[in-house]
Enzyme design. Structure first.
Site, short mmCIF file in Angstrom:
data_model
loop_
_atom_site.label_atom_id
_atom_site.label_comp_id
_atom_site.label_asym_id
_atom_site.label_seq_id
_atom_site.Cartn_x
_atom_site.Cartn_y
_atom_site.Cartn_z
N SER A 1 0.94 -1.39 0.11
CA SER A 1 -0.31 -0.04 0.37
C SER A 1 1.16 1.16 0.02
CB SER A 1 -0.52 0.83 1.33
OG SER A 1 -1.57 0.77 1.27
N TYR B 1 -3.50 -1.63 9.99
CA TYR B 1 -3.29 -1.42 8.39
C TYR B 1 -1.41 -0.72 8.90
CZ TYR B 1 -3.87 -0.98 4.21
OH TYR B 1 -4.07 -0.98 2.62
#
Length: 239
Positions: free
Chosen positions: A139, A153
């Site tokens: 990401s 995350y």
């Protein structure tokens, strides 16, 4: 000549599905894993409709024993593993210190980090034999701190950079190559896990799954002497 075999996790939707389709167009046989068999079958049908070869292998990547069993099935049916695309991911709307739950934190870390290590570890002997390539779909939050991404995350995706670096440093002698792929905002169902879900107009400005799929295909198609350690892909609108 036997086609190269690509095992894709998170293959039932989004970036995993788009990567499998792009790889199949380049001649890879794709094995699609994920938790939703119906979605996997839809992607496999799309691959076949485009003239490619696909197999469906349902899997919960957080189950280490199931990962090993799935690896065995891939080798039993295809005889080799030449590539991995690791695209299974998880986040939660409650992602701040003030509202997160430890159960959700563990689930995010298990899916985004531990499962990646588990699948790579299981596939590594086959990857050594083939001089294989691994694409870890991380990401933008794994490359640059993003306050809205969340505690779990952000930690899970940042850790993947080290997973890839150690894999490249320790397995280069076997010809194994890995890429830490860090996409910015991508218009997939994953956005539904945000505290504020983007609308259709916002999604149009984002990367599309096919953009990531083309990028993954580029990495997979690079010559054996080329290693793409890290690749950041952003929509123009992302700041």
């Amino acid at each position: 000549m036997t086609a190269k075999v690509l095992w894709t996790t998170g293959g039932g939707s989004g970036m995993g599905a788009a990567s499998a389709l792009a790889a199949a167009r380049d001649g890879w046989t794709v094995v699609l894993s994920g938790r939703r068999p119906d979605r996997l079958e839809q992607v496999a049908d799309a691959v076949r409709a485009a003239g490619g070869n696909a197999a469906v292998l349902p899997l919960d990547v957080t189950d280490a024993d199931a990962v090993v069993a799935a690896r065995d099935r891939v080798l039993e049916h295809h005889g080799r593993i030449d590539g991995l695309v690791l695209a299974a991911g998880l986040n939660t709307p409650a992602r701040r210190w003030a509202d997160q739950s430890l159960a959700d934190v563990r689930a995010v870390l298990d899916t985004n980090t531990t499962a990646v290590v588990t699948v790579v570890d299981a596939a590594l002997p086959a990857l050594r034999a083939s001089g294989g390539v691994v694409v870890v779909v991380s990401s933008y939050a794994g490359w640059s701190f993003q306050p809205g991404a969340g505690v779990a995350y952000s930690a899970s995706k940042t850790a993947l950079g080290s997973v890839v670096r150690t894999l490249n440093q320790q397995e280069a002698e076997h010809g194994v190559r890995a890429t830490h792929l860090c996409p910015g905002d991508v218009a997939t169902d994953f956005l539904d896990q945000r505290p504020e879900v983007p609308d259709a107009a916002a999604r149009q400005r984002m990367l599309q799954p096919e953009d990531v799929g083309r990028t993954v295909a580029f990495v997979l198609g690079s010559p054996a002497h080329v290693r793409i350690d890290e690749l950041v892909l952003s929509p123009v609108s992302q700041r």
